[in-house]
Design an enzyme around this catalytic site. Sequence first.
Site, PDB file in Angstrom:
ATOM      1  NE  ARG A  32      -2.010   1.777   3.700  1.00  0.00           N
ATOM      2  CZ  ARG A  32      -2.598   1.948   4.874  1.00  0.00           C
ATOM      3  NH1 ARG A  32      -3.848   1.544   5.063  1.00  0.00           N
ATOM      4  NH2 ARG A  32      -1.949   2.488   5.877  1.00  0.00           N
ATOM      5  CB  CYS A  37      -1.495   5.734   2.870  1.00  0.00           C
ATOM      6  SG  CYS A  37      -2.923   6.617   3.539  1.00  0.00           S
TER       7      CYS A  37
END
Length: 127
Positions: free
Chosen positions: A104, A106
């Site tokens: 991920r 972010c």
Amino acid sequence: MTKTIIATENSPAAIGPYVQATRIGNTIYTSGQIPLDPVSMEVVEGGIEAQTKQVMDNLMAVLTAAGADASSVLKTTCFLSDMNNFLAFNEVYASYFTLGAPARSCVEVARLPKDVLVEVEAIAYVE
């Protein structure tokens, strides 16, 4: 390889010149999902938790339409309008990846469509 467009009524219709997802081979690329109710096409109320839940529900609906699910996700990119919402966002986000979270990124951004608090896109792999 053939490019296949993925579309479902269980996630908001595109609000611009894009599709909900594209599949090429065994890889699915979703467009960013924002917290729109797929029926009313209105932004859900209730702050970062409610918006994150709607975003993730929308994302899972697109993945389902593509023959995938949360366990198929290789990577997400998450956009927050305020990094102060990171912990609350993470709590909701994590509840969708019970078999292990994907890779991920972010980041905080200056602004998101319709001034929402969160947007998430994914790359998934299916057999």
